[in-house]
Design a protein around this motif. Structure first.
Motif, short mmCIF file in Angstrom:
data_model
loop_
_atom_site.label_atom_id
_atom_site.label_comp_id
_atom_site.label_asym_id
_atom_site.label_seq_id
_atom_site.Cartn_x
_atom_site.Cartn_y
_atom_site.Cartn_z
N VAL A 189 0.85 -1.20 0.00
CA VAL A 189 0.00 0.00 0.00
C VAL A 189 0.89 1.25 0.00
O VAL A 189 2.10 1.17 0.20
CB VAL A 189 -0.96 0.01 1.20
CG1 VAL A 189 -1.87 -1.21 1.17
CG2 VAL A 189 -0.20 0.08 2.53
N MET A 190 0.27 2.39 -0.21
CA MET A 190 1.02 3.64 -0.27
C MET A 190 1.49 4.08 1.11
O MET A 190 1.02 3.59 2.13
CB MET A 190 0.16 4.73 -0.92
CG MET A 190 -0.01 4.52 -2.42
SD MET A 190 -1.07 5.79 -3.17
CE MET A 190 -0.72 5.53 -4.93
N GLY A 191 2.38 5.06 1.12
CA GLY A 191 2.91 5.60 2.36
C GLY A 191 4.43 5.64 2.29
O GLY A 191 5.09 4.70 2.70
N ARG A 192 4.97 6.73 1.78
CA ARG A 192 6.43 6.86 1.66
C ARG A 192 7.06 7.08 3.03
O ARG A 192 8.11 6.55 3.33
CB ARG A 192 6.78 8.07 0.78
CG ARG A 192 6.65 7.81 -0.69
CD ARG A 192 7.98 7.37 -1.32
NE ARG A 192 7.66 6.53 -2.48
CZ ARG A 192 8.55 5.79 -3.12
NH1 ARG A 192 9.81 5.75 -2.74
NH2 ARG A 192 8.18 5.04 -4.13
N HIS A 193 6.41 7.92 3.84
CA HIS A 193 7.03 8.32 5.10
C HIS A 193 6.20 7.95 6.32
O HIS A 193 6.73 7.84 7.42
CB HIS A 193 7.28 9.84 5.10
CG HIS A 193 7.98 10.32 3.89
ND1 HIS A 193 9.29 9.98 3.63
CD2 HIS A 193 7.57 11.08 2.84
CE1 HIS A 193 9.66 10.54 2.49
NE2 HIS A 193 8.64 11.19 1.98
N ALA A 194 4.91 7.80 6.14
CA ALA A 194 4.03 7.54 7.28
C ALA A 194 3.19 6.30 7.02
O ALA A 194 2.78 6.04 5.89
CB ALA A 194 3.12 8.75 7.53
N GLY A 195 2.95 5.53 8.06
CA GLY A 195 2.28 4.24 7.91
C GLY A 195 0.78 4.27 8.11
O GLY A 195 0.17 3.23 8.39
N ILE A 197 -1.73 4.46 6.09
CA ILE A 197 -2.53 3.59 5.20
C ILE A 197 -2.29 2.12 5.56
O ILE A 197 -3.23 1.33 5.65
CB ILE A 197 -2.21 3.86 3.71
CG1 ILE A 197 -2.58 5.31 3.38
CG2 ILE A 197 -2.95 2.90 2.81
CD1 ILE A 197 -2.29 5.70 1.94
N ALA A 198 -1.02 1.76 5.80
CA ALA A 198 -0.73 0.37 6.18
C ALA A 198 -1.46 0.00 7.47
O ALA A 198 -1.97 -1.12 7.61
CB ALA A 198 0.76 0.18 6.34
N ALA A 199 -1.53 0.96 8.38
CA ALA A 199 -2.20 0.69 9.66
C ALA A 199 -3.63 0.21 9.44
O ALA A 199 -4.14 -0.65 10.18
CB ALA A 199 -2.20 1.95 10.53
N PRO A 218 6.65 2.32 7.65
CA PRO A 218 7.86 3.09 7.35
C PRO A 218 8.51 3.63 8.62
O PRO A 218 9.70 3.93 8.63
CB PRO A 218 7.37 4.25 6.47
CG PRO A 218 5.94 4.06 6.26
CD PRO A 218 5.44 2.94 7.10
N GLU A 219 7.71 3.76 9.68
CA GLU A 219 8.24 4.30 10.93
C GLU A 219 9.12 3.30 11.67
O GLU A 219 9.83 3.67 12.62
CB GLU A 219 7.08 4.70 11.87
CG GLU A 219 6.32 5.97 11.46
CD GLU A 219 5.15 5.67 10.54
OE1 GLU A 219 5.08 4.53 10.02
OE2 GLU A 219 4.33 6.57 10.32
N VAL A 220 9.04 2.01 11.28
CA VAL A 220 9.78 0.97 11.99
C VAL A 220 10.87 0.41 11.08
O VAL A 220 10.55 -0.17 10.04
CB VAL A 220 8.82 -0.16 12.43
CG1 VAL A 220 9.58 -1.24 13.19
CG2 VAL A 220 7.67 0.39 13.26
N PRO A 221 12.14 0.55 11.44
CA PRO A 221 13.20 -0.01 10.58
C PRO A 221 12.98 -1.50 10.39
O PRO A 221 12.69 -2.23 11.35
CB PRO A 221 14.49 0.28 11.38
CG PRO A 221 14.13 1.38 12.32
CD PRO A 221 12.68 1.20 12.63
N SER A 246 3.98 -1.07 3.68
CA SER A 246 4.05 0.30 3.16
C SER A 246 5.15 0.39 2.12
O SER A 246 6.24 -0.14 2.32
CB SER A 246 4.47 1.26 4.29
OG SER A 246 3.42 2.05 4.71
N GLU A 247 4.88 1.10 1.05
CA GLU A 247 5.90 1.24 0.00
C GLU A 247 7.21 1.83 0.55
O GLU A 247 8.28 1.55 0.04
CB GLU A 247 5.38 2.11 -1.14
CG GLU A 247 5.00 3.51 -0.67
CD GLU A 247 4.45 4.41 -1.77
OE1 GLU A 247 4.70 4.17 -2.96
OE2 GLU A 247 3.75 5.39 -1.42
N GLY A 248 7.09 2.59 1.64
CA GLY A 248 8.27 3.32 2.13
C GLY A 248 9.06 2.61 3.22
O GLY A 248 9.87 3.25 3.89
#
Lengths: 421, 421
Positions: A189-195, A197-199, A218-221, A246-248
């Motif tokens: 799903v989308m979300g380069r910097h923030a999750g 949408i994945a949430a 994306p917030e979690v390495p 997430s894509e990011g």
């Protein structure tokens, strides 16, 4: 005295409900003919203003404008075009003012995300400095849900509903197949910097309807060992699992997981598509059969399954923008303020654009579970009212929705001078 | 005399409406308590019969069975498990008969595609030869729409509606963005051998709502030059275009287009995902920005946007299967017979399984335009009634559909002997 006209433009990636805000702006302006003349839309966003390519929305029927409420995409065209800073290209801002002055435009409604908020802010400042005050109001819109101050951004809730629903449906599919075939479904799903949408994928699982879902934010390495161990454990327990990615998502070294060193026959690096990378990893390391899907545009254009709450929000922010401008507001963004989760209560507010521009709102730490792979109850309380309720478009005899198609008749040019945006 | 029980199993890839047929089988059997005892379902398809892992559907409430009508996935579990030929593994067939005999099963309802039709045919022949006659009826189901004789296969029309709708929505997205950003949207859909699902993407465009769509069918050898020229022409004319590509598209040498010689960091060939291959080709050769999506499971599980016609078909074939069995029918597949396109008229028929098994129905040549990239009016007349009408599931307060979850209580084993399928 004839009231001044208004300018409205759509900016950045579209959402399932950005046209709902357009509908609200136009319908609300119509209800105040003593305050606002015509509503001119920028063809392809702000580019239309720079090139004096304006659309006369008064040429559309009331029915066509009303149909924007159930139509995805950007009815007047959007753009990915970030105005440079004032210092770098003052001429762009001066051109905007020139066009607005020529067409007697007194209100500037900009419907977009972070970059657009910044543009809107600059327009508001410059116009005053140039002796042509415009009331510049930003109308929030982004599936990324990353604008600050506002509780949520119109467009996000519908993407969230789509992702929650798609995750549920695909999970039922893989559960059905898992005894003899595919065990893991991977959904990008989308979300380069923030999750955000994945949430939403996590909402497919509830206590009454448990679904094993592993989310990559994306917030979690990305920790490959922990991830694979989790997938293995879920499959051992449930026979299958779904992964929402997430894509990011990035590795600990900051490198995008999607950039996995794959090269094509010519040695070119292959970018794009984190889902196949994750699917291959699961198959390669765990030997579990996978299927994968990439939602891409579908998640932000699925008006057919838009959230009713989102539609209400999107209309409310468009209407409020016009009302704020009529009341003399300037350099503001309309916000959605939540006062209660359940029953959900919200109202419209506003915030100075200087508090909005160029700030990104990530998922709060307490929305992600300690293991980094799921959503907390706090996140569920936040998401639940957003994805509640359906708002189906009317369908035609051809089996597809009756989405609006506007004429988008041009406003006659007055300046008629070339400008290269 | 207590009537014999019935066996029902779901086979192969699921569809949005396979449970509708399950619902019809169970509800119809209930209406004939003098003819059919209990309906036992195979847990995970035919594997459940081989391992004597049967589900007692009489333990479910009427409401739960009725809810199957709006529930995707395979409620009893499906399987990808092809029985070997009689010559290769007669023991498998003998085991089936042994289980059926132990549980007093007189009807065998098999809900699947080509392979399943073959299995159903063999069961019907062998059971008779073994002195335990079972009325074996095949209930068609496949999103691939490739079963012969029947006008269409339940499951296909809903996938087609999903693909047509998704193509429309994503096309409105890319049209909105095309002035300054993405020009081409590439959408990968299922179809290894037949382009039925890809064809549905063409329904997003009508004379009143023209959308530039280029379709890549598995039936048409991929011609890169012609394809790129076509994409370039559409973008020149409309500013954007959408490409709908079947996973099974091949080059003239028979090689899958998805197998494009991409290798990972370890030198392994990367398979899967024709959409990114096509997207990269367009960007690399034409310099046009692309986005791509892969629908995968979403297209066959999107019960939320199922075709009403499909739901009607799926129920009708399940009901007819039971009625055929009660009337003494054997070795038959239920078929859908079309008598008129507009207004659409259809009725239920049946065909001997020997005419069905192991035959694939491809797109007729006159359904594909001469250039190989589109659908003809004949194809539109075929598809139109199939995707017409909506059949929304009920939604709950959590914003998601109330999909059925059965108890799936096991039938007590009688043989209790191990069998390794």
């Amino acid at each position: 005295m004839t009231p001044q006209n208004a300018f409205y433009a759509q900016s950045g990636g579209v959402t399932a409900v950005i046209n709902v805000s357009a509908c609200a702006v136009i319908e609300t302006a119509h209800r105040h003919p003593d305050k606002i003349g015509k509503v001119y839309a920028g063809r392809n966003g702000i580019v239309g203003a720079l090139t004096e390519d304006l659309i006369d929305t008064s040429r559309e029927s009331d029915a066509a404008i009303a149909a924007l409420r159930h139509t995805p995409g950007a009815a007047f065209g959007s753009c990915r075009y970030k105005l440079k800073s004032l210092e770098e290209n003052r001429a762009q801002y001066e051109r905007l003012i020139e066009v607005f002055r020529a067409h007697n435009i007194g209100c500037f409604f900009y419907n977009g995300g972070n970059d657009s908020a910044d543009t809107c802010h600059k327009v508001s400042q410059l116009s005053e400095a140039m002796g042509f005050p415009i009331r510049a109001i930003h109308i929030p819109k982004t599936v990324d849900n990353d604008l600050p101050v506002t509780d949520c951004c119109p467009g996000y809730a519908s993407a969230a509903k789509y992702v929650a629903l798609s995750t549920l449906e695909a999970s039922m599919d893989v559960a059905s197949m898992s005894a003899t075939s595919t065990k893991v479904f991977v959904f990008e799903v989308m979300g380069r910097h923030a999750g955000w949408i994945a949430a939403a994928g996590g909402m497919a699982s509830t206590s009454e309807r448990p679904v094993p879902i592993v989310i990559l934010f994306p917030e979690v390495p990305f920790d490959q060992d922990a991830f694979l161990a989790r997938v293995k454990a879920e499959v051992s327990k449930h026979g299958y699992c779904s992964v929402v990615v997430s894509e990011g998502v990035r590795r600990a070294d900051g490198k995008f997981l999607a950039d996995a060193g794959y090269t094509d026959a010519f040695g070119h690096t292959q970018l794009g598509g984190v889902a196949p990378v994750v699917a291959r990893m699961i198959y390669g390391e765990l030997g579990l059969r996978t299927h994968w899907a990439v939602a891409d545009y579908l998640q932000r254009s699925a008006r057919h399954i838009a959230s009713h709450t989102d539609v209400e929000h999107a209309y409310a922010v468009g209407r409020a923008a016009v009302e704020l401008a009529i009341a003399g507001g300037n350099a503001l963004m309309v916000t959605i303020e939540r006062s209660a989760d359940d029953p959900y209560r919200w109202e419209i507010g506003s915030a100075p654009l200087e508090e909005i521009a160029n700030r990104e709102k990530h998922m709060p730490a307490d929305f992600i579970t300690a293991d980094g792979f799921g959503i907390t109850d706090a996140c569920r309380r936040y998401l639940q009212p957003l994805i509640r309720g359906e708002d189906y478009p009317p369908f035609a005899e051809d089996g597809l929705p009756r989405y609006a198609r506007l004429q988008n008749a041009p406003v006659e040019k007055i300046l008629n001078t070339p400008f290269e945006p």
